[in-house]
Design a protein around this motif. Structure first.
Motif, PDB file in Angstrom:
ATOM      1  N   HIS A  96      -3.842   4.616  -0.040  1.00  0.00           N
ATOM      2  CA  HIS A  96      -4.553   4.759   1.226  1.00  0.00           C
ATOM      3  C   HIS A  96      -4.464   6.230   1.626  1.00  0.00           C
ATOM      4  O   HIS A  96      -3.412   6.715   2.033  1.00  0.00           O
ATOM      5  N   ARG A 154       0.824  -1.209   0.000  1.00  0.00           N
ATOM      6  CA  ARG A 154       0.000   0.000   0.000  1.00  0.00           C
ATOM      7  C   ARG A 154       0.860   1.261   0.000  1.00  0.00           C
ATOM      8  O   ARG A 154       1.976   1.275   0.521  1.00  0.00           O
ATOM      9  N   GLU A 201      -9.809   4.336  -0.572  1.00  0.00           N
ATOM     10  CA  GLU A 201      -9.810   3.908   0.819  1.00  0.00           C
ATOM     11  C   GLU A 201      -9.204   5.043   1.653  1.00  0.00           C
ATOM     12  O   GLU A 201      -8.132   5.561   1.328  1.00  0.00           O
TER      13      GLU A 201
END
Length: 330
Positions: free
Chosen positions: A43, A22, A61
């Motif tokens: 993220h 991520r 997200e």
């Protein structure tokens, strides 16, 4: 603005994302495209609720703070240098690969670049659109421990944090409003844009309070408020104050509304706070507010409330008491 610099860095500039993992993106503007970050790996870490929600609507997200380890990160510099340093130090603790720092010249990117060059190897920079982007290896963790900062007890006895409004001292406008508030203020009170909780803490010393709602868009500011306002009657809401709605109409709103969306003054933001106050008050409800003297708020208040009175002032600020909202206008 970050988009053009990031594209140059990734396409021939020497920056490359790890093959997996991520990628944290700290405090990006809601309008950033981030075409250089794979959406399924991004993220978004955004503590300002309106921008947080905007990224969520776009399908990213999102979170208010780091939740895991990351393969890489981007730090979009905030205005506060102390907050910028704290964000970089925080990412150093949870990132295994490159940490990209991006910012405009008027946001202090040159100063941060100079400081980081003294501590570790810096790649780049890429300069474009009145800003710079550079990157460092996340393995330099121990070199930035002294930049770590979070909520802490100030000399005035309140918890604040870098980047939070009035982090270094009690805001004089809020102090002026506290002195003007009546002894009895209502049973259900809302502090719109509560910050680290100064107004709410004082309101709760008044008799007859059943509930005190603190509504604040800044996640860190609300964390500080939880430290400062420990009364069980307090209710904390991480929300955009201009859109928040209580379960029932309330007796009273107190507020020292913000009037900046960036570096430029934006009186319309304070006017949106006034409209929000009028919407959430019951028919006999009351608003107590303070504003900078130069801001043109009287006309807006008069379109929203039956009665508007200036109850005090000093050379910098003015105080208003408005009552009985005009429901159709609100």
């Amino acid at each position: 603005m970050i988009d053009a610099r990031l594209s140059l860095a990734l396409n021939g500039g020497g920056l490359a994302w790890p093959d997996a993992g991520r990628i944290a993106v700290c405090q990006p503007a809601a309008t950033a495209a981030l075409s250089g970050v794979p959406k399924d790996r991004a993220h978004i870490l955004q503590g300002f609720k309106p921008d947080h929600d905007a990224w969520k609507i776009r399908g990213y997200e999102t979170a208010a703070a780091p939740e895991c380890r990351y393969a890489a990160a981007i730090v979009c510099l905030p205005r506060s240098k102390t907050e910028a340093r704290a964000l970089i130090a925080e990412m150093m603790q949870c990132v295994d690969g490159p940490i990209v720092i991006d910012g405009q010249k008027n946001e202090g990117i040159d100063s941060i670049l100079r400081d980081m060059r003294k501590r570790c190897l810096v790649a780049g920079p890429v300069s474009k659109s009145h800003g710079k982007l550079f990157w460092v290896d996340g393995a330099a963790t121990e070199k930035f421990a002294d930049w770590e900062a979070g909520p802490s007890l100030s000399t005035g006895g309140f918890w604040t944090a870098p980047g939070v409004f009035s982090a270094d001292a009690i805001d004089p406008a809020s102090a002026l409003l506290v002195d003007a508030l009546p002894k009895k203020i209502g049973e259900t009170v809302v502090d719109l844009g509560a910050g680290w909780g100064f107004l709410s803490a004082h309101v709760l010393t008044r008799p007859g309070i059943d509930e005190m709602h603190l509504v604040e868009a800044g996640h860190m500011a609300l964390d500080c408020a939880r430290h400062n306002v420990t009364d069980p009657r307090a209710r904390f809401h991480w929300a955009d104050a201009t859109e928040w709605k209580p379960a029932q109409k309330v007796d009273t709103v107190v507020m020292n509304p913000p009037f900046h969306t960036s570096r430029a003054a934006d009186p319309s933001l304070g006017q949106e706070f006034m409209r929000a106050a009028a919407r959430i008050l019951h028919a006999q409800g009351q608003l107590w507010m303070v504003a900078n003297r130069h801001l043109p708020y009287e006309a807006t208040l008069q379109t929203l409330f039956t009665k508007v009175v200036e109850i005090g002032a000093d050379p910098r600020f003015k105080l208003f008491h408005a009552s009985r909202p005009l429901r159709k206008r609100a």
